[in-house]
Design a protein around this motif. Structure first.
Motif, PDB file in Angstrom:
ATOM      1  N   LYS A  17      30.104 -72.825  10.602  1.00  0.00           N
ATOM      2  CA  LYS A  17      31.275 -73.128   9.774  1.00  0.00           C
ATOM      3  C   LYS A  17      31.894 -74.440  10.210  1.00  0.00           C
ATOM      4  O   LYS A  17      32.014 -74.719  11.413  1.00  0.00           O
ATOM      5  N   ASN A  18      32.326 -75.203   9.229  1.00  0.00           N
ATOM      6  CA  ASN A  18      32.936 -76.502   9.481  1.00  0.00           C
ATOM      7  C   ASN A  18      32.005 -77.427  10.261  1.00  0.00           C
ATOM      8  O   ASN A  18      32.441 -78.236  11.080  1.00  0.00           O
ATOM      9  N   ASP A  19      30.760 -77.272  10.056  1.00  0.00           N
ATOM     10  CA  ASP A  19      29.762 -78.095  10.744  1.00  0.00           C
ATOM     11  C   ASP A  19      28.562 -78.274   9.811  1.00  0.00           C
ATOM     12  O   ASP A  19      28.530 -77.712   8.728  1.00  0.00           O
ATOM     13  N   THR A  20      27.595 -79.007  10.284  1.00  0.00           N
ATOM     14  CA  THR A  20      26.436 -79.232   9.416  1.00  0.00           C
ATOM     15  C   THR A  20      25.228 -78.431   9.880  1.00  0.00           C
ATOM     16  O   THR A  20      25.079 -78.141  11.068  1.00  0.00           O
ATOM     17  N   VAL A  21      24.406 -78.125   8.903  1.00  0.00           N
ATOM     18  CA  VAL A  21      23.078 -77.573   9.208  1.00  0.00           C
ATOM     19  C   VAL A  21      22.101 -78.701   8.896  1.00  0.00           C
ATOM     20  O   VAL A  21      22.134 -79.268   7.796  1.00  0.00           O
ATOM     21  N   LYS A  22      21.287 -79.039   9.880  1.00  0.00           N
ATOM     22  CA  LYS A  22      20.309 -80.118   9.665  1.00  0.00           C
ATOM     23  C   LYS A  22      18.971 -79.505   9.284  1.00  0.00           C
ATOM     24  O   LYS A  22      18.505 -78.578   9.934  1.00  0.00           O
TER      25      LYS A  22
END
Lengths: 490, 593
Positions: free
Chosen positions: A97-102
């Motif tokens: 959450k509130n972050d990226t998935v690469k």
């Protein structure tokens, strides 16, 4: 040990290693351009179903690494489709959450692995409403033999039938609408066989006959008042015209339209001269979240259908008193077609009251027929509006629905091929800025290759609809229906 | 010796049955069968197979569609139906043997296939239904072959829901056969099957049969109560109760009962009363039934639709010359064939015409016929052609995709330059057996040279598209054709249609206003119908209209109109004489239609 068994065991053990490319030592060649649906750099809610996709070019195998803050999915696929395991996907995005998935993709073509530069998917903090209710209908002209209203869980791929042509053959079903995104209060229309309006309130389902002697047609295009005591409808006489040439095959023309508000408790249809003027076309009503304002589209009447392309709608409003069920005496124009020469339709206000989204096209009030139609956002505080360029495309953008927390919108668009309407979601931040939208995820990335139905009228729902197709059918087919009365002088 | 005679009689009967069926379906019902193929879109993909299995009755539907895709080939449809009926007969015969244990000539086993023959004369019923019935009878044979009591009961409990899912409604036949067989074995005290279940088990079978669809509609699909029991494998209009189908289903238990109570000699001795009367009775009922159920008028109408599909214009005209079509749709096909061969302006009044014979109206009732959009395609009105194709797709009574309309959708989107949408339709068509090569060509063109047309017809049609936009209005088709002509004065089909429109509507102003276009078109001489119209106009005008200057009439036309005028002035009562002598002239149409 039997030699054959040993060979099989060895193969099983070694196989995954053979299928996994040496990612660390493969240099990324370029950005990954060829994926469908385009989920690159989109913002998604932390409770969305897996974003399964495919490589559009030829490939023998794919190896994918999707890494988030706390979890990672690493998986190989034969062919060109990437289908994430649902539970692992949920863990991955829950933990990001509130972050990226690469997402790193390696593609094997003719035995050679190619690694692409990773792309990101931003996982927002705000959850999207649990369900989406929509209608599937072929993008035909006037006939139909199959349609249905369905409820899709956005966390998974589960779809439940609300009502479809298998259960009610020959019946047209449309305009499902909920009070404040909660289907505990729902209304929908049926036309042709067993026509009528179905009202579902607090587990009570009844059929109502909305047309009073002061209306020229049945009620349509509903919008609930926040109190769930009123439903605003428009009453339309619509004609379709079919073009001989060009890619825009048809246009819809409102020959006449008025707005009525149904007082559920009194079982009365109320209106105002401001909403049902002879020389005006009023349609697509929408209440403000505080219930004190009724927004709608309004246009000057023209010679119809001949002058259909000269009909341009403005977004107007009139005050509404919930206690007395009366309207104000003045109409305000929020967005004027006279100033811009454009036509504004389907206003939809965010539940927090901050913004309104509406469609903008060259003429008319049915943007789904106008390829140039785009979505615009109006700041209800400053009264300034602008095109939502991030989410618009070269094709039609049309019906829009807000999630209950005002952070997500679902809208329909023909951008995939120009014909079939599909549903996209976009994140809207507190300042009204939209992020790149993403297509409603499907379990099979090839789904759209053979699916020949449009997705219309996307409406968010915070809960499951509390009734089933058989009950709806039973009520719809029953002769008993409540006749709505015209306004009394209360 | 007797057994050999029986075998010979059975073979002879089977042979007659097969040959008759083959001849009937290939000679008298070919066009019906060919249209069945156009009304579905069978895809040779694993996912399509899985989709079939995900529906109740879906396996039978899948097999039915698989075989139906060959119906477009001459004799293939008749052969497949005949083979299926023979399989059904053999399965019923095997079932009778399994129940009674009596070998011999089981003539009664022909009753269910004969019943299905009657059903298949109606487009309403599907081949998949017969396959469903075969599945249930084979399942019944399997049940009866199980010897152990426990295994028998388990197989009964499992077979009912499995056959329900694979074959739909015919699971009721299985249930009835199981119960009947068990009772008969008890009653007749035949060799007792060790599977012999108690009455409780039989009640359990009935309960399973009743409850399975109810559970399935709760858990797996949403459907009406009737269709939950029947499935989509049997007939196309879901809201109807299929009484004839139920009768055919009922014929299976009926045959079992008759066979069980028929004297043994009836099946063994060809001279016995029952043995001789039964075949005669069945044949005597079947033949009138076949004549009653078969729709040969419809066959003729569908023939025109199929000939238009294959662009067999000459064949259409020859067919109409042999026998004047009686319905509007066939006449629309005839006029299209005349226009496409450049003969509408010279031969249209060789056929019985009226002002509605050029186009079919846009109606929201029943399935939009395939032919409805065809004149628009050849005129260059591709959007209208597409509209009718889309309406056909959206109006099939069973909501199956008709491959013929799909082809038209793909072509018209391609012609319109909407390659992404066209690609979607071509992609689906590329998964079929018989459109694959054609669709693949277009898909490769979409990927490479979009402007190329390897089909010269489409290339020609593309050149006819109007520059001007206007709206569909079936009351003012002359305006549409006029726009086409203004946009492309070389559009000969549009010219012929427009002139025909004016002549059929007796609109001489329109005729005179348009005749000038003929100079730019490659007519060797003024078409006869036009000459007749001009000759008539000259009789009612004092001066030759300006538009007719320079147009010369044949001597024969001038002489003929004088004879006509002579007869006309003598009185109009003798219409037969007018018809005989002037029936194929425009004047006859003008005064007597």
């Amino acid at each position: 040990m039997n030699l054959h068994l040993f060979a099989i065991l060895l193969f099983v053990l070694v196989q995954p290693a053979c299928n996994r490319p040496d990612i660390e030592n493969l240099e990324p060649v370029s950005d990954c351009q060829d994926i469908f649906p385009d989920y690159k750099e989109v913002t998604i809610p932390p409770n969305i179903a897996p974003l399964n996709f495919r490589m559009t070019g030829e490939c023998d195998r794919i190896y994918i690494v999707a890494s988030g803050k706390n979890h990672k999915i690493e998986k190989g696929f034969s062919g060109n489709r990437i289908i994430f395991p649902e539970k692992k996907w949920q863990r991955l995005i829950d933990g990001s959450k509130n972050d990226t998935v690469k997402i790193t993709i390696c593609v094997n073509r003719a035995g050679e692995w190619t690694r692409y530069r990773p792309f990101s998917v931003f996982v927002g903090e705000d959850e999207i409403d649990e369900f989406l209710v929509y209608r599937n209908l072929m993008p035909g002209f006037q006939n139909w033999n199959q349609m249905g209203i369905y409820q899709r869980s956005l966390r998974s791929f589960k779809v439940k039938t609300v009502l479809d042509s298998r259960v009610m053959p020959g019946t047209c079903m449309n305009c499902h609408s909920f009070a404040g995104n909660d289907p505990v209060n729902m209304v929908m229309h049926l036309r042709e066989n067993y026509g009528g309006t179905l009202l579902f309130r607090n587990d009570r389902l009844e059929k109502i006959s909305t047309r009073t002697d002061k209306m020229f047609a049945n009620a349509a295009l509903p919008y609930w008042h926040t109190s769930a005591k009123y439903i605003a409808f428009s009453v339309n006489r619509i004609n379709q015209i079919f073009h001989a040439t060009g890619t825009n095959r048809a246009s819809a023309v409102d020959l006449r339209s008025d707005i009525f508000v149904y007082d559920i408790e009194r079982n009365e249809m109320i209106t105002s001269p401001l909403l049902s003027a002879e020389e005006k076309l009023e349609t697509f009503p929408c209440f403000s979240p505080d219930g004190r304002t009724l927004y709608f589209s309004s246009a000057d009447m023209k010679e119809l259908p001949g002058e259909y392309s000269k009909v341009r709608y403005s977004i107007c409003s009139v005050s509404f008193d919930e206690n007395s069920g009366t309207f104000g005496s003045v109409t305000d124009t929020l967005v004027s077609s006279f100033l811009t020469g454009k036509s504004y339709s389907i206003p939809r206000v965010s539940p927090d009251g901050g913004f309104m989204i509406f469609t903008v096209s060259d003429f008319g009030s049915f943007p789904s027929f106008n390829p140039e139609s785009d979505l615009y956002l109006l700041d209800l505080g400053s009264k300034e509006y602008c095109s939502m360029d991030v989410i618009n495309s070269d094709y039609t953008e049309s019906y829009c629905s807000w999630s209950s927390d005002s952070r997500w919108v679902a809208f329909s668009s023909r951008r995939m091929d120009g014909l079939f309407m599909n549903i996209y979601f976009a994140f809207i931040d507190k300042n009204g800025n939209a992020r790149k939208p993403f297509l409603l995820p499907q379990k099979d990335p090839d789904f759209h290759d053979s699916f020949l139905f449009s997705f219309n009228v996307p409406e968010f729902a915070v809960n499951k609809i509390g009734t089933n197709p058989y009950r709806i059918r039973r009520v719809a087919r029953s002769k008993a229906s409540v006749q709505v009365k015209p306004e009394s002088s209360h | 010796m007797r057994a050999k005679k029986i075998n010979n009689a059975e073979l002879l009967f089977l042979g007659i049955f097969s040959v008759t069926s083959l001849l009937f379906f290939s000679l008298f019902y070919y066009h019906h069968l060919y249209q069945r193929e156009q009304l579905q879109l069978f895809q040779i993909t694993f996912s399509y197979f899985l989709k079939g299995l995900s529906l109740h009755g879906g396996f039978a539907i899948y097999l039915g569609e698989f075989f139906t895709q060959f119906f477009g080939r001459p004799v293939a449809g008749a052969s497949i139906i005949t083979a299926m009926m023979v399989i059904l007969q053999q399965a019923v015969k095997r079932l009778l043997f399994a129940i009674s244990g009596r070998p011999g000539f089981a003539f009664l086993s022909f009753l269910p296939p004969l019943g299905y023959w009657l059903l298949l004369t109606d487009q309403f019923y599907y081949l998949s239904g017969m396959i469903g019935l075969i599945i249930s009878i084979l399942a019944s044979c399997f049940y009866l072959s199980v010897r152990k009591r426990g295994s028998g009961i388990i197989s009964g409990i499992l077979l009912i829901p499995v056959v329900f899912w694979l074959a739909g409604a015919s699971y009721m036949v299985l249930t009835a056969v199981i119960i009947l067989a068990e009772f008969l074995q008890k009653i007749k005290r035949l060799e007792k099957s060790s599977a012999d279940p108690s009455s409780g088990v039989l009640l359990l079978y009935i309960a399973i049969a009743l409850i399975t669809p109810l559970i399935a509609r709760k858990l797996f699909f949403a459907d009406t109560l009737l269709q939950s029991y029947i499935s989509g494998a049997y007939y196309s209009i879901r809201i109807f109760f299929p009484l004839p189908l139920i009768c055919v289903f009922a014929s299976v238990p009926l045959v079992i009962i008759l066979h069980a109570f028929m004297p043994e000699e009836a099946s063994l001795n060809k001279l016995s009363v029952a043995g001789s009367v039964t075949p005669l009775l069945i044949i005597g009922t079947f033949i009138p039934g076949l004549l009653y159920f078969s729709d040969f008028k419809e066959e003729k109408r569908i023939a025109y639709e199929n000939l238009v599909y294959n662009k067999q214009w000459e064949k259409i005209i020859r067919k109409a010359e042999k026998e004047q079509p009686e319905d509007r749709m066939s006449m629309v096909a005839v006029n299209l064939a005349l226009a496409c061969t450049g003969r509408l302006s010279s031969e249209m009044f060789n056929f019985s015409q009226d002002e509605e014979n050029l186009f079919l109206p846009y109606e929201r009732r029943g399935m939009t016929p395939f032919v409805a959009g065809e004149p628009f395609l050849y005129l260059g009105l591709i959007n209208f052609s597409q509209m009718f194709a889309a309406e056909t797709i959206a109006s099939t009574p069973d909501a199956k995709y008709p491959v013929r309309a799909f082809r038209r959708m793909a072509e018209t989107y391609y012609l319109n330059g909407q390659y992404e949408i066209a690609g979607k339709y071509f992609m689906i068509l590329s998964r079929t057996l018989f459109c694959r090569g054609w669709a693949d060509q277009y898909l490769s063109m979409i990927d490479s040279d979009k402007e190329a047309f390897n089909d010269t017809l489409l290339k020609d049609i593309h050149s006819l598209i109007s520059e001007y936009d206007f709206f569909y209005n079936d009351q003012q088709m002359d305006i549409a054709m006029r726009y086409l002509l203004i946009s492309n004065p070389q559009n000969r089909v549009a010219f012929e249609y427009l002139m025909a429109y004016y002549l059929l509507n007796k609109d001489f102003d329109g005729f005179l206003h348009t005749i000038g276009y003929i100079k730019g078109l490659d007519y060797n001489k003024l078409p006869v119908v036009f000459q007749e119209a001009i000759a008539y106009i000259l009789t009612i005008t004092s001066e030759t209209p300006e538009q007719l200057m320079g147009l010369t009439l044949d001597q024969s036309v001038t002489e003929k109109i004088m004879s006509y005028a002579e007869l006309f002035s003598a009185g109009r009562e003798d219409t037969l004489k007018f018809r005989k002598e002037f029936g194929s002239t425009y004047w006859y149409y003008l005064h007597f239609k």
